[in-house]
Enzyme design. Structure first.
Site, PDB file in Angstrom:
ATOM      1  CB  ALA A 130      -0.931  -0.023   1.205  1.00 44.28           C
ATOM      2  CD  GLN A 283       3.003 -11.063 -50.329  1.00 41.44           C
ATOM      3  OE1 GLN A 283       2.830  -9.929 -50.762  1.00 41.44           O
ATOM      4  NE2 GLN A 283       3.923 -11.867 -50.810  1.00 41.44           N
ATOM      5  N   GLY A 343     -11.247 -10.302 -35.796  1.00 41.32           N
ATOM      6  CA  GLY A 343     -12.427  -9.600 -36.303  1.00 41.32           C
ATOM      7  C   GLY A 343     -13.458  -9.401 -35.202  1.00 41.32           C
ATOM      8  CD  GLU A 367       4.873  -3.522  -9.633  1.00 37.42           C
ATOM      9  OE1 GLU A 367       6.088  -3.738  -9.751  1.00 37.42           O
ATOM     10  OE2 GLU A 367       4.041  -4.403  -9.388  1.00 37.42           O
TER      11      GLU A 367
HETATM   12  C1  LIG Z   1      -4.898  -2.106 -11.550  1.00 35.92           C
HETATM   13  C2  LIG Z   1      -4.000  -1.278 -10.667  1.00 35.92           C
HETATM   14  C3  LIG Z   1      -3.394  -1.879  -9.572  1.00 35.92           C
HETATM   15  C4  LIG Z   1      -2.592  -1.135  -8.710  1.00 35.92           C
HETATM   16  N1  LIG Z   1      -2.065  -1.723  -7.601  1.00 35.92           N
HETATM   17  C5  LIG Z   1      -1.367  -0.974  -6.709  1.00 35.92           C
HETATM   18  C6  LIG Z   1      -0.893  -1.536  -5.491  1.00 35.92           C
HETATM   19  O1  LIG Z   1      -1.070  -2.731  -5.216  1.00 35.92           O
HETATM   20  N2  LIG Z   1      -0.251  -0.732  -4.604  1.00 35.92           N
HETATM   21  C7  LIG Z   1      -0.035   0.588  -4.845  1.00 35.92           C
HETATM   22  O2  LIG Z   1       0.547   1.257  -4.006  1.00 35.92           O
HETATM   23  N3  LIG Z   1      -0.465   1.164  -6.000  1.00 35.92           N
HETATM   24  C8  LIG Z   1      -1.127   0.412  -6.929  1.00 35.92           C
HETATM   25  N4  LIG Z   1      -1.593   0.981  -8.102  1.00 35.92           N
HETATM   26  C9  LIG Z   1      -1.389   2.408  -8.319  1.00 35.92           C
HETATM   27  C10 LIG Z   1      -0.407   2.734  -9.420  1.00 35.92           C
HETATM   28  O3  LIG Z   1       0.895   2.479  -8.995  1.00 35.92           O
HETATM   29  C11 LIG Z   1      -0.669   4.177  -9.842  1.00 35.92           C
HETATM   30  O4  LIG Z   1      -1.905   4.189 -10.528  1.00 35.92           O
HETATM   31  C12 LIG Z   1       0.446   4.720 -10.702  1.00 35.92           C
HETATM   32  O5  LIG Z   1       1.609   4.923  -9.958  1.00 35.92           O
HETATM   33  C13 LIG Z   1       0.032   6.034 -11.357  1.00 35.92           C
HETATM   34  O6  LIG Z   1      -0.435   6.917 -10.395  1.00 35.92           O
HETATM   35  P1  LIG Z   1      -1.834   7.673 -10.624  1.00 35.92           P
HETATM   36  O7  LIG Z   1      -2.864   6.661 -10.945  1.00 35.92           O
HETATM   37  O8  LIG Z   1      -2.064   8.560  -9.453  1.00 35.92           O
HETATM   38  O9  LIG Z   1      -1.615   8.521 -11.921  1.00 35.92           O
HETATM   39  P2  LIG Z   1      -0.857   9.932 -12.011  1.00 35.92           P
HETATM   40  O10 LIG Z   1       0.316   9.952 -11.115  1.00 35.92           O
HETATM   41  O11 LIG Z   1      -1.878  11.008 -11.873  1.00 35.92           O
HETATM   42  O12 LIG Z   1      -0.330   9.881 -13.497  1.00 35.92           O
HETATM   43  C14 LIG Z   1      -1.229   9.989 -14.606  1.00 35.92           C
HETATM   44  C15 LIG Z   1      -0.448   9.834 -15.872  1.00 35.92           C
HETATM   45  O13 LIG Z   1       0.479  10.901 -15.965  1.00 35.92           O
HETATM   46  C16 LIG Z   1       1.560  10.486 -16.781  1.00 35.92           C
HETATM   47  N5  LIG Z   1       2.808  10.873 -16.113  1.00 35.92           N
HETATM   48  C17 LIG Z   1       3.275  10.456 -14.920  1.00 35.92           C
HETATM   49  N6  LIG Z   1       4.458  11.060 -14.649  1.00 35.92           N
HETATM   50  C18 LIG Z   1       4.715  11.884 -15.686  1.00 35.92           C
HETATM   51  C19 LIG Z   1       5.764  12.798 -16.010  1.00 35.92           C
HETATM   52  N7  LIG Z   1       6.788  12.987 -15.166  1.00 35.92           N
HETATM   53  N8  LIG Z   1       5.692  13.479 -17.166  1.00 35.92           N
HETATM   54  C20 LIG Z   1       4.655  13.327 -18.001  1.00 35.92           C
HETATM   55  N9  LIG Z   1       3.640  12.476 -17.773  1.00 35.92           N
HETATM   56  C21 LIG Z   1       3.662  11.771 -16.635  1.00 35.92           C
HETATM   57  C22 LIG Z   1       1.441   8.973 -16.981  1.00 35.92           C
HETATM   58  O14 LIG Z   1       0.928   8.718 -18.277  1.00 35.92           O
HETATM   59  C23 LIG Z   1       0.414   8.579 -15.949  1.00 35.92           C
HETATM   60  O15 LIG Z   1      -0.328   7.444 -16.338  1.00 35.92           O
HETATM   61  C24 LIG Z   1      -2.372   0.232  -8.991  1.00 35.92           C
HETATM   62  C25 LIG Z   1      -2.961   0.819 -10.113  1.00 35.92           C
HETATM   63  C26 LIG Z   1      -3.761   0.085 -10.953  1.00 35.92           C
HETATM   64  C27 LIG Z   1      -4.384   0.754 -12.149  1.00 35.92           C
END
Ligand SMILES: Cc1cc2nc3c(=O)[nH]c(=O)nc-3n(C[C@H](O)[C@H](O)[C@H](O)COP(=O)(O)OP(=O)(O)OC[C@H]3O[C@@H](n4cnc5c(N)ncnc54)[C@H](O)[C@@H]3O)c2cc1C
Length: 385
Positions: A130, A283, A343, A367
């Site tokens: 978490a 192809q 399809g 991650e």
């Molecule tokens: C199915 C699922 C399982 C998960 N499981 C876990 C878990 O077990 N434990 C846990 O702690 N977290 C978990 N997460 C959380 C996950 O690690 C976060 O969703 C992730 O780190 C992105 O954070 P955010 O969702 O807040 O997106 P944000 O931080 O708001 O980012 C949004 C988008 O901004 C873009 N971005 C990010 N950084 C930059 C940058 N520097 N420059 C330009 N663009 C950028 C990327 O495209 C990103 O997708 C999970 C997420 C999902 C979807």
């Protein structure tokens, strides 16, 4: 599952044996598809993966049920690739046991390792990691969940979100701000048992590929000093080291999904009659299949290079980021191409390529999103020059 890549020099005989044994087990024991009750299915998968001995590879220390003294990256990658090929939720169940307990394997005291790791390895306890919060995802050092000392306890307050296994885990390795220093240097790690008063599941979250996922709330949640994991203020390092072990395995899971999509695409192209021949005879189809196969092999080479290099005790910051980015982005393209080959049937609910299409999406985000991997690679290149 085809296994030609097991001949590559990255692997030792034990890796080949492991992958072949798991492939046979998975073909016999796992059947594609999600049950209506995904929580129950996930718990059952963890028990079966534990009973069959596969989870031993997700924890470190033979004294605590681990397969070896340290987590072998090539083994967990082969396990995840194979499980993902057969069953997305089985891969998830395996991965979360590793990610959720990884910080205990790496930084736990003898008592913490003895208490948690054997149950994780045997599939008797479900683990969760978490870290993310509503306002701290990619920018994880901005996390706000707090922990303050009060006599013999730490008192936790705040929220976590997107937590895999949230709602079914028996314990959570949870990161909170303890304030020794600003930003990433003021965070500590704790082990929070799911039945600790003040810990609750605030919301279950449904996602496109069903997995147990939740938002957590901690309100005056007291844990004993013995639940602190690693040194106070070192939590960010604990989190990053844990992610470092498992990042390459996300690439391996994507590789398994991509490889399965290539297999399904090939089968369809060979079986589908069209314009007096087969879809495979055109192809344009062969070009598509060539691109898919090349993308899969590129991802495999990057993934197992990073895994092998890590197992040699070398730093893999750049290599793991390259593998994660290339394998997840590549698998998305390969799966999309497989859907196209199928399809209309490719988008029908219940079709395997349709489920792969949903399964792969989150891997490009969690991650460390692809953009975060790009930054890691770019910074590392610049540092070197
Ligand atoms: C199915 C699922 C399982 C998960 N499981 C876990 C878990 O077990 N434990 C846990 O702690 N977290 C978990 N997460 C959380 C996950 O690690 C976060 O969703 C992730 O780190 C992105 O954070 P955010 O969702 O807040 O997106 P944000 O931080 O708001 O980012 C949004 C988008 O901004 C873009 N971005 C990010 N950084 C930059 C940058 N520097 N420059 C330009 N663009 C950028 C990327 O495209 C990103 O997708 C999970 C997420 C999902 C979807």
């Amino acid at each position: 599952m085809k296994r030609e890549h097991l001949d590559w020099p990255f692997f030792e005989p034990r890796h080949r044996a492991l992958a072949e044994e798991l492939d046979a087990w998975a073909a016999r024991e796992l059947h594609a598809g999600h049950d209506a009750d995904v929580d129950a299915q996930c718990r059952a998968l963890v028990r079966r993966l534990g009973a069959a001995g596969w989870l031993r590879h997700a924890v470190a220390g033979t004294a605590h049920g681990g397969a070896a003294e340290t987590i072998d990256t090539r083994s967990i990658c082969l396990l995840r690739e194979t499980l993902a090929w057969h069953h997305g939720l089985a891969d998830f169940a395996f991965a979360m046991q590793g990610l959720g307990s990884g910080a205990i394997s790496l930084h736990g005291t003898a008592a913490q390792r003895a208490r948690y790791l054997p149950r994780v390895a045997e599939g008797r306890a479900l683990a969760a990691f978490a870290l993310s919060e509503p306002e701290a995802g990619s920018d994880v050092a901005a996390l706000a969940c707090s922990a303050r000392e009060d006599g013999e306890t730490w008192v936790l307050d705040g929220e976590k979100t997107w937590i895999s296994n949230g709602g079914i885990a028996d314990f959570y390795v949870l990161f909170a701000r303890t304030g020794e220093a600003p930003g990433s240097r003021g965070i500590s790690a704790f082990i929070v048992d799911a039945d600790t008063p003040g810990f609750e599941i605030a919301q279950r979250i449904e996602v496109i590929a069903p997995h147990p996922l939740a938002r957590l709330r901690l309100t005056n949640c007291r844990v004993t000093k013995a639940q602190l994991l690693g040194a106070p203020g070192e939590g960010f390092k604990v989190a990053m080291r844990t992610l470092d072990v498992f990042r390459t395995s996300v690439a391996a899971a994507a590789l398994g999904f991509g490889r399965r999509a290539l297999h399904e695409g090939l089968q369809r192209a060979l079986a589908r009659p069209m314009f007096g021949q087969r879809l495979a005879d055109f192809q344009l189809t062969q070009a598509k299949l060539a691109q898919m196969a090349t993308t899969v092999d590129s991802a495999a080479l990057l993934t197992y290079r990073a895994a092998w290099q890590r197992d040699q005790g070398r730093t893999v910051t750049r290599e793991a980021a390259m593998a994660k980015m290339a394998a997840t982005e590549g698998a998305q393209q390969v799966i999309d191409a497989a859907v196209q080959l199928w399809g209309g049937a490719g988008v029908a609910s219940g079709n395997l390529v349709e489920s792969l299409y949903r399964e792969i999406r989150a891997l490009r985000i969690y991650e460390g999103a692809t953009e975060v991997q790009q930054l890691i690679i770019g910074r590392d290149l610049l540092k070197e020059s």
